[in-house]
Motif scaffolding. Structure first.
Motif, PDB file in Angstrom:
ATOM      1  N   LYS A  97       5.390  -0.733  25.397  1.00 12.15           N
ATOM      2  CA  LYS A  97       5.089  -0.485  23.996  1.00 12.15           C
ATOM      3  C   LYS A  97       5.492   0.941  23.673  1.00 12.15           C
ATOM      4  N   ILE A  98       6.277   1.110  22.637  1.00  8.68           N
ATOM      5  CA  ILE A  98       6.842   2.430  22.349  1.00  8.68           C
ATOM      6  C   ILE A  98       6.609   2.818  20.895  1.00  8.68           C
ATOM      7  N   ARG A  99       6.709   4.118  20.670  1.00 10.80           N
ATOM      8  CA  ARG A  99       6.776   4.674  19.323  1.00 10.80           C
ATOM      9  C   ARG A  99       8.105   5.402  19.212  1.00 10.80           C
ATOM     10  N   LYS A 100       8.794   5.166  18.121  1.00  6.88           N
ATOM     11  CA  LYS A 100      10.122   5.749  17.981  1.00  6.88           C
ATOM     12  C   LYS A 100      10.463   5.875  16.500  1.00  6.88           C
ATOM     13  N   LYS A 101      11.106   6.993  16.129  1.00  6.57           N
ATOM     14  CA  LYS A 101      11.603   7.139  14.771  1.00  6.57           C
ATOM     15  C   LYS A 101      12.923   6.394  14.634  1.00  6.57           C
ATOM     16  N   VAL A 102      13.030   5.603  13.579  1.00  5.59           N
ATOM     17  CA  VAL A 102      14.267   4.857  13.335  1.00  5.59           C
ATOM     18  C   VAL A 102      14.765   5.189  11.927  1.00  5.59           C
ATOM     19  N   PRO A 103      16.073   5.209  11.725  1.00  4.15           N
ATOM     20  CA  PRO A 103      16.622   5.537  10.398  1.00  4.15           C
ATOM     21  C   PRO A 103      16.424   4.402   9.398  1.00  4.15           C
ATOM     22  N   LEU A 104      16.435   4.763   8.128  1.00  5.58           N
ATOM     23  CA  LEU A 104      16.380   3.788   7.049  1.00  5.58           C
ATOM     24  C   LEU A 104      17.772   3.620   6.461  1.00  5.58           C
ATOM     25  N   HIS A 105      18.178   2.371   6.271  1.00  2.00           N
ATOM     26  CA  HIS A 105      19.454   2.070   5.626  1.00  2.00           C
ATOM     27  C   HIS A 105      19.157   1.497   4.241  1.00  2.00           C
ATOM     28  N   PHE A 106      19.518   2.254   3.204  1.00  2.00           N
ATOM     29  CA  PHE A 106      19.250   1.829   1.828  1.00  2.00           C
ATOM     30  C   PHE A 106      20.426   1.008   1.298  1.00  2.00           C
ATOM     31  N   SER A 107      20.110  -0.048   0.551  1.00  5.57           N
ATOM     32  CA  SER A 107      21.161  -0.892  -0.030  1.00  5.57           C
ATOM     33  C   SER A 107      20.715  -1.406  -1.398  1.00  5.57           C
ATOM     34  N   LYS A 119      20.273   3.791 -16.450  1.00 11.73           N
ATOM     35  CA  LYS A 119      21.054   4.958 -16.027  1.00 11.73           C
ATOM     36  C   LYS A 119      20.202   5.993 -15.282  1.00 11.73           C
ATOM     37  N   ALA A 120      19.207   5.489 -14.549  1.00 11.15           N
ATOM     38  CA  ALA A 120      18.335   6.379 -13.776  1.00 11.15           C
ATOM     39  C   ALA A 120      18.934   6.627 -12.389  1.00 11.15           C
ATOM     40  N   LEU A 121      18.298   7.502 -11.659  1.00 11.38           N
ATOM     41  CA  LEU A 121      18.678   7.780 -10.283  1.00 11.38           C
ATOM     42  C   LEU A 121      17.577   7.301  -9.354  1.00 11.38           C
ATOM     43  N   VAL A 122      17.947   6.946  -8.123  1.00 13.33           N
ATOM     44  CA  VAL A 122      16.962   6.571  -7.112  1.00 13.33           C
ATOM     45  C   VAL A 122      16.928   7.665  -6.061  1.00 13.33           C
ATOM     46  N   SER A 123      15.764   8.281  -5.907  1.00 16.66           N
ATOM     47  CA  SER A 123      15.587   9.353  -4.926  1.00 16.66           C
ATOM     48  C   SER A 123      15.055   8.777  -3.617  1.00 16.66           C
ATOM     49  N   HIS A 124      15.759   9.059  -2.514  1.00 17.16           N
ATOM     50  CA  HIS A 124      15.302   8.632  -1.192  1.00 17.16           C
ATOM     51  C   HIS A 124      14.324   9.688  -0.673  1.00 17.16           C
ATOM     52  N   VAL A 125      13.056   9.373  -0.699  1.00 18.60           N
ATOM     53  CA  VAL A 125      12.018  10.345  -0.337  1.00 18.60           C
ATOM     54  C   VAL A 125      12.026  10.617   1.168  1.00 18.60           C
ATOM     55  N   VAL A 126      12.217   9.578   1.975  1.00 18.52           N
ATOM     56  CA  VAL A 126      12.328   9.731   3.430  1.00 18.52           C
ATOM     57  C   VAL A 126      13.553   8.974   3.916  1.00 18.52           C
ATOM     58  N   ASN A 127      14.108   9.410   5.025  1.00 20.44           N
ATOM     59  CA  ASN A 127      15.301   8.764   5.582  1.00 20.44           C
ATOM     60  C   ASN A 127      15.054   8.143   6.949  1.00 20.44           C
ATOM     61  N   GLU A 128      13.832   8.287   7.467  1.00 17.95           N
ATOM     62  CA  GLU A 128      13.475   7.663   8.733  1.00 17.95           C
ATOM     63  C   GLU A 128      11.972   7.446   8.768  1.00 17.95           C
ATOM     64  N   LEU A 129      11.537   6.502   9.596  1.00 19.57           N
ATOM     65  CA  LEU A 129      10.122   6.227   9.766  1.00 19.57           C
ATOM     66  C   LEU A 129       9.818   6.046  11.251  1.00 19.57           C
ATOM     67  N   GLU A 130       8.632   6.440  11.657  1.00 17.66           N
ATOM     68  CA  GLU A 130       8.203   6.200  13.033  1.00 17.66           C
ATOM     69  C   GLU A 130       7.547   4.826  13.094  1.00 17.66           C
ATOM     70  N   ILE A 131       7.973   4.018  14.049  1.00 24.73           N
ATOM     71  CA  ILE A 131       7.414   2.679  14.177  1.00 24.73           C
ATOM     72  C   ILE A 131       6.853   2.484  15.582  1.00 24.73           C
ATOM     73  N   GLU A 132       6.031   1.461  15.717  1.00 22.33           N
ATOM     74  CA  GLU A 132       5.455   1.097  17.014  1.00 22.33           C
ATOM     75  C   GLU A 132       5.741  -0.377  17.265  1.00 22.33           C
ATOM     76  N   CYS A 133       6.248  -0.676  18.454  1.00 22.30           N
ATOM     77  CA  CYS A 133       6.574  -2.059  18.792  1.00 22.30           C
ATOM     78  C   CYS A 133       6.866  -2.150  20.284  1.00 22.30           C
ATOM     79  N   LEU A 134       7.078  -3.348  20.773  1.00 25.74           N
ATOM     80  CA  LEU A 134       7.562  -3.537  22.136  1.00 25.74           C
ATOM     81  C   LEU A 134       9.029  -3.119  22.191  1.00 25.74           C
ATOM     82  N   ALA A 135       9.444  -2.602  23.333  1.00 22.10           N
ATOM     83  CA  ALA A 135      10.807  -2.088  23.468  1.00 22.10           C
ATOM     84  C   ALA A 135      11.847  -3.148  23.115  1.00 22.10           C
ATOM     85  N   GLU A 136      11.598  -4.383  23.485  1.00 22.51           N
ATOM     86  CA  GLU A 136      12.584  -5.432  23.230  1.00 22.51           C
ATOM     87  C   GLU A 136      12.739  -5.741  21.740  1.00 22.51           C
ATOM     88  N   LYS A 137      11.779  -5.322  20.914  1.00 25.69           N
ATOM     89  CA  LYS A 137      11.838  -5.589  19.480  1.00 25.69           C
ATOM     90  C   LYS A 137      12.272  -4.367  18.673  1.00 25.69           C
TER      91      LYS A 137
END
Length: 209
Positions: A97-107, A119-137
């Protein structure tokens, strides 16, 4: 991704300096057994570190003809030179079981009503998040769909579609914002002050002698 590592017998500052002078990078592999001192080719590692997947996915490390599953945990770089000084890897398996920061891909941002209609803009407040899961996932990245954002709306962590067994580590925050719509203020047309040209002074006639 896979990479090749070699056993490192000598330790200490002097030994590490000689390794670096020879185009090698000292490192260590820990977890699930005894720590293993390793060395890697600097150029190969330097180019691998430029790839996003090398930082956020399970890697196959070939060492002494055997392959181990590892995760990059730390990279030490020279303050101003393009040199990698040391790397740390963690051994993992399906049950780790691990904790790891992973990047966010916006689309989908350009197709959202906020952008297309308002005609608004979208601001990306964060570009990565720390997640917890099993290594295989462990996902290489998290996909963030912005295509439904409307004026005045924000996207939060709870809006993400995560795979089974994956959760975001919030560090005490309830539901952080990931992206938000920013309305552009319309600039008022500048008033151009037109200065009235002064009337030409009447020409003085020449007096008769």
């Amino acid at each position: 991704m896979n990479f090749v590592a070699f056993k490192r017998e000598l330790q200490g500052t002097g030994a590490s300096r000689r390794l670096r002078n020879g185009g090698k990078v000292p490192g260590i592999v820990f977890g699930a057994g005894e720590p293993q001192m390793i060395e890697l080719d600097h150029n190969a590692l330097f180019h691998a570190l430029k790839k996003e997947a090398f930082h956020s996915s399970i890697l196959d490390m070939e060492l002494d003809g055997k392959t181990q599953k590892v995760l990059l945990r730390d990279v030490q770089r020279h303050p101003w030179k393009q040199l990698v000084l040391h790397v740390d890897f963690q051994r993992v398996d399906a049950t780790t079981k691990i904790r790891k920061k992973v990047p966010l891909h916006f689309s989908g941002e350009e197709n959202s009503p906020a952008v297309k209609l308002d005609k608004a803009l979208v601001s990306h407040v964060v570009n990565e998040l720390e997640i917890e899961c099993l290594a295989e996932k462990l996902p290489e990245f998290l996909e963030v769909d912005l295509s439904q954002l409307t004026k005045g709306q924000s996207l939060h962590v709870n809006d993400l579609k995560l795979g089974a067994g994956i959760k975001v580590v919030l560090h005490g925050k309830k539901n952080p914002v990931i992206a938000t719509v920013v309305v552009q203020e319309e600039e008022a047309p500048a008033e151009v002050a037109v200065a009235a040209a002064p009337a030409p002074a009447p020409a003085k006639g020449k007096g008769k002698k």
